[in-house]
Design a protein around this motif. Structure first.
Motif, PDB file in Angstrom:
ATOM      1  N   PRO A 224       0.798  -1.135  -0.024  1.00  0.00           N
ATOM      2  CA  PRO A 224       0.172   0.029  -0.221  1.00  0.00           C
ATOM      3  C   PRO A 224       0.755   1.258   0.235  1.00  0.00           C
ATOM      4  N   SER A 228       0.499   4.246  -2.900  1.00  0.00           N
ATOM      5  CA  SER A 228       0.162   5.573  -2.518  1.00  0.00           C
ATOM      6  C   SER A 228       1.300   6.445  -2.834  1.00  0.00           C
ATOM      7  N   LEU A 286      -5.084  -5.792  -6.970  1.00  0.00           N
ATOM      8  CA  LEU A 286      -5.526  -4.909  -6.011  1.00  0.00           C
ATOM      9  C   LEU A 286      -6.833  -4.722  -5.806  1.00  0.00           C
ATOM     10  N   LEU A 291      -7.560  -3.052  -2.030  1.00  0.00           N
ATOM     11  CA  LEU A 291      -6.809  -2.105  -1.856  1.00  0.00           C
ATOM     12  C   LEU A 291      -6.813  -0.966  -2.772  1.00  0.00           C
TER      13      LEU A 291
END
Length: 298
Positions: A224, A228, A286, A291
Motif C-alpha cells: 500500500p 500511495s 489490488l 486495496l
C-alpha cells in the motif's frame, strides 16, 4: 524526451526523467531498445517465428507479440504457470498478446526453470518448428547494444544515470554508454545478488552500483505504501509509474536524496523504462484485495 520533476529537493539536487515509455505506444521503453537489433537479426536469419518466455503480466510478452505482428513474424510465448491456460481472457497482458496473434505454451513453474537447457529448447523446436529465440526479458548482446542508444549527447550534463533492473540488459547498455564522469545506479526489482554476475558478462566498466534496498519484498510484490507513492507522484508530476519497476526506482531515488546519498548540486537522470501495460493486471489484483488502485491516467 527528458522531463524535469517539479519537486523541491535539498542541496540543490536536480532530477529529470527520460521518458523512454513514450517511444512507442505498445513496444515502449527498454522493450523497444532490446528488440530493435534482435528483430533485425531475425530478419537476417530469415526466421519467420519468434519464441520467447514470460510470466502472466510480462511487459516483454506483450512487446514481442505486438512487435512480431508489426514486423510480420509469428510469435510464440512460453508462459510460466499451467493454470493460466484457462484465464487468458481474464488477463489483460495475455489477452493483448493473443489479439496480436501470439500462440501460447503454458508450462509448469518447475519446467519453466529449465528454459535455458538445451534439451528444453530442442523439445520446443520439435513442437513449434524452427524459431528465433528471444530470451526472457529480452536480454542478450543485441539487447544490450540497443540499450546503449538510450543515452545521447544531450545527457552528458548528468552526474547519475538511474534505472530499474530486471534481467540486467538495460543497465548494461547504460553502463557501456555512460561517460567517465557519470555513475550508473540500478534498482533491482528482484531479491538477491545474482544480477551482479549477469551484468558483468556484458560490461567492463566499473562506473555502476546496484541499490538493493527498494524491491519491496521481491519481484511483483507491491505494498500500500508503494501504491500511495505512485499515485501521489502522478498527481504532482503527471508522470505515470508502474509498480514492478519504475515506481520502485523513483521511490528509491527520492528516499536516497532525503538520506543525503547524493552530493550537493548532483544532476540525476532517471530512465523511465515503460512497463505501464502491466498496471491493468496489477489493479485487478489490488481490487480483489480491496486495496487502492494505481493511477496512471487523469
Amino acid at each position: 524526451m527528458n522531463q524535469s520533476i517539479k519537486i523541491s529537493f535539498p542541496k540543490n539536487i536536480s532530477v529529470s526523467i527520460k521518458r523512454e515509455d513514450l517511444i512507442h505506444p505498445f513496444v515502449s521503453g527498454n522493450k523497444f531498445r532490446k528488440l530493435k537489433y534482435n528483430l533485425l537479426q531475425a530478419k537476417d536469419e530469415k526466421a519467420t517465428s519468434l519464441l520467447t518466455f514470460g510470466g502472466a503480466y510480462s511487459n516483454h510478452i506483450a512487446a514481442v507479440a505486438f512487435a512480431g505482428k508489426e514486423k510480420g513474424f509469428k510469435t510464440i510465448g512460453i508462459i510460466r504457470g499451467e493454470e493460466l491456460a484457462s484465464k487468458i481472457n481474464e488477463n489483460p497482458t495475455l489477452k493483448f498478446a493473443k489479439e496480436c496473434g501470439m500462440e501460447f505454451d503454458f508450462v509448469t513453474r518447475e519446467r519453466y526453470r529449465s528454459k535455458e537447457d538445451l534439451k528444453f529448447i530442442a523439445d520446443l523446436k520439435q513442437k513449434w518448428g524452427d524459431f528465433y529465440l528471444v530470451p526472457e526479458g529480452g536480454t542478450n548482446d543485441l539487447a544490450v547494444q540497443g540499450c546503449e542508444e538510450i543515452l545521447t549527447e544531450a545527457d552528458a550534463q548528468f552526474d547519475y544515470i538511474c534505472c530499474a533492473v530486471g534481467t540486467g540488459g538495460t543497465i548494461s547498455g547504460l553502463i557501456n554508454s555512460a561517460l567517465p564522469h557519470q555513475k550508473v545506479l540500478g534498482f533491482p526489482a528482484l531479491k538477491g545478488d545474482f544480477l551482479q554476475d549477469e551484468i558483468c558478462t556484458f560490461v567492463k566498466n566499473r562506473n555502476w552500483e546496484l541499490i538493493q534496498d527498494y524491491h519491496f519484498g521481491g519481484y511483483g510484490k507491491v505494498t500500500p505504501e508503494l501504491v500511495s507513492f505512485i499515485n501521489d507522484f502522478f498527481n504532482k508530476t503527471k508522470v505515470p509509474l508502474d509498480p514492478i519497476y519504475t515506481g520502485k526506482l523513483v521511490f528509491g531515488i527520492l528516499d536516497l536524496i532525503q538520506k543525503n546519498y547524493f552530493p550537493e548540486n548532483s544532476n540525476i537522470l532517471l530512465i523511465h523504462t515503460g512497463g505501464l501495460q502491466g498496471v491493468a493486471g496489477m489493479n485487478t489484483k489490488l481490487k480483489n484485495k480491496k486495496l487502492p488502485l494505481i493511477q496512471i491516467h487523469d
